[in-house]
Design an enzyme around this catalytic site. Structure first.
Site, mmCIF file in Angstrom:
data_model
loop_
_atom_site.group_PDB
_atom_site.id
_atom_site.type_symbol
_atom_site.label_atom_id
_atom_site.label_comp_id
_atom_site.label_asym_id
_atom_site.label_seq_id
_atom_site.Cartn_x
_atom_site.Cartn_y
_atom_site.Cartn_z
ATOM 1 N N SER A 1 43.482 40.515 23.142
ATOM 2 C CA SER A 1 43.586 40.845 24.723
ATOM 3 C C SER A 1 45.037 42.033 24.506
ATOM 4 O O SER A 1 45.818 42.262 23.853
ATOM 5 C CB SER A 1 44.364 40.017 25.109
ATOM 6 O OG SER A 1 45.511 40.555 26.509
ATOM 7 N N HIS B 1 39.782 42.594 25.050
ATOM 8 C CA HIS B 1 39.665 42.452 25.702
ATOM 9 C C HIS B 1 40.987 42.855 26.639
ATOM 10 O O HIS B 1 41.942 43.071 26.107
ATOM 11 C CB HIS B 1 40.159 40.426 25.449
ATOM 12 C CG HIS B 1 40.238 40.201 26.806
ATOM 13 N ND1 HIS B 1 38.797 39.130 27.264
ATOM 14 C CD2 HIS B 1 41.053 39.409 27.213
ATOM 15 C CE1 HIS B 1 39.513 38.280 28.368
ATOM 16 N NE2 HIS B 1 40.544 38.681 28.012
ATOM 17 N N ASP C 1 43.113 42.827 30.286
ATOM 18 C CA ASP C 1 43.462 42.363 31.652
ATOM 19 C C ASP C 1 43.020 42.907 32.864
ATOM 20 O O ASP C 1 44.682 43.493 33.290
ATOM 21 C CB ASP C 1 44.117 41.265 30.865
ATOM 22 C CG ASP C 1 43.842 40.327 30.438
ATOM 23 O OD1 ASP C 1 42.021 39.109 30.430
ATOM 24 O OD2 ASP C 1 44.054 39.466 28.902
ATOM 25 N N MET D 1 44.517 42.874 36.234
ATOM 26 C CA MET D 1 44.869 41.913 37.388
ATOM 27 C C MET D 1 44.978 42.421 38.184
ATOM 28 O O MET D 1 46.084 44.106 38.292
ATOM 29 C CB MET D 1 46.380 41.229 36.789
ATOM 30 C CG MET D 1 45.891 40.959 35.628
ATOM 31 S SD MET D 1 47.175 39.365 35.050
ATOM 32 C CE MET D 1 47.072 39.401 33.345
ATOM 33 N N HIS E 1 37.901 41.363 31.627
ATOM 34 C CA HIS E 1 38.168 39.714 32.433
ATOM 35 C C HIS E 1 39.060 40.094 33.583
ATOM 36 O O HIS E 1 39.763 40.778 33.829
ATOM 37 C CB HIS E 1 38.871 39.439 31.874
ATOM 38 C CG HIS E 1 39.271 38.195 32.314
ATOM 39 N ND1 HIS E 1 40.369 37.615 31.735
ATOM 40 C CD2 HIS E 1 39.213 37.242 33.488
ATOM 41 C CE1 HIS E 1 40.365 36.575 32.454
ATOM 42 N NE2 HIS E 1 39.997 36.360 33.571
ATOM 43 N N MET F 1 40.164 39.989 37.287
ATOM 44 C CA MET F 1 41.392 38.975 37.731
ATOM 45 C C MET F 1 41.508 39.236 39.146
ATOM 46 O O MET F 1 43.062 40.227 39.032
ATOM 47 C CB MET F 1 42.201 38.739 37.421
ATOM 48 C CG MET F 1 41.690 37.337 36.354
ATOM 49 S SD MET F 1 43.430 37.669 34.636
ATOM 50 C CE MET F 1 42.929 38.800 32.950
ATOM 51 N N MET G 1 39.107 29.968 31.166
ATOM 52 C CA MET G 1 40.248 30.139 31.067
ATOM 53 C C MET G 1 41.125 29.376 30.178
ATOM 54 O O MET G 1 40.986 27.683 31.011
ATOM 55 C CB MET G 1 41.735 30.365 32.218
ATOM 56 C CG MET G 1 40.707 31.719 33.470
ATOM 57 S SD MET G 1 41.299 33.166 31.814
ATOM 58 C CE MET G 1 43.113 32.968 31.572
ATOM 59 N N ASP H 1 39.915 31.531 26.308
ATOM 60 C CA ASP H 1 41.552 32.812 26.640
ATOM 61 C C ASP H 1 42.730 32.131 27.488
ATOM 62 O O ASP H 1 42.552 31.397 28.341
ATOM 63 C CB ASP H 1 40.865 33.902 27.859
ATOM 64 C CG ASP H 1 41.724 34.284 28.805
ATOM 65 O OD1 ASP H 1 42.549 35.298 27.848
ATOM 66 O OD2 ASP H 1 41.093 35.478 29.006
#
Ligand code: DX5
Ligand code: ZN
Length: 216
Positions: A8, A33, A35, A37, A66, A68, A137, A176
């Protein structure tokens, strides 16, 4: 099963992201990966499709995005244009079936993810909808560096069992959050084969050695 390591970049140095992803590829990573957000689905804001586009030229590895975010459907086209390979959306944030159709229409792979407090059954339908990956998660989403929630192991086992019974025994199950070289063995034994790790990789002395150790 083929174990894949997905570092990540949340734990990397954002001021030199290009070099960081190039180095992860050289050190044996299988996926990058990312992330994403939005400050709504989770409190922090990290980065979006523009950042993914900026790192795209620096690696040939698949970019595992990913999301979020609330309303992921408003961002799918941007991630496709940015060069994302896999887009994973939260069952808590959207209608998985509709999002899968949209993600597929741009030729990207699709994943479904659930938070620690969401029952694993919520991603069962994603298997029937042709998911390329399922993500569980193992920490509350939003921050790196948290402790692995051990109850996740049961969810992984249950999901692998479901995949086996539904004719996709090798479907990628990603885990994750809070993964270390110590607890990764339990996650793999439970049935996970795609391992996300942020702090374990970036805070270690050697990225290459840690990636090799995480692979088991
Ligand atoms: C948390 C993110 C994770 C996080 C993992 O919301 O989805 O990918 O970066 O970080 P570590 O491995 O440090 O727990
Ligand atoms: Zn993540």
């Amino acid at each position: 099963m083929n174990i894949k390591i997905a570092p990540s970049i949340l734990a990397s140095d954002f001021s030199r992201l290009g070099e960081e992803v190039k180095n992860l590829e050289a050190c044996g990573a299988d996926l990058i990966h990312c992330d994403v957000m939005d400050g709504n689905f989770v409190p922090p804001i990290t980065f979006g499709a523009q950042m993914v586009k900026a790192i795209r030229p620096h690696t040939r590895l698949p970019l595992d995005c990913h999301l979020m975010v609330l309303h992921p459907e408003t961002h799918i086209e941007d991630f496709a244009e940015a060069g994302a390979d896999i887009v994973t959306v939260h069952a808590e944030a959207c209608d998985i079936s509709a999002l899968f159709k949209q993600i597929s229409s741009f030729g990207m792979k699709k994943g479904a993810v659930v938070n620690p407090e969401t029952p694993v059954e919520r991603v069962f339908s994603a298997v029937e909808e042709g998911a390329d990956m399922l993500l569980l998660m193992s920490v509350h989403p939003g921050w790196g560096g948290q402790k692995f929630i051990p109850e996740t192991l049961k969810k992984i086992e249950c999901l692998r069992d479901f995949c086996v019974k539904h004719g996709v025994p090798e479907l990628d199950i990603e885990v994750d959050g809070g993964i270390t070289v110590e607890n990764v063995k339990e996650a793999i034994a439970a049935g996970a084969n795609v391992i996300v790790a942020g702090n374990a990789i970036f805070k270690s002395g050697s990225i290459a050695e840690t990636i090799a150790r995480l692979r088991g």
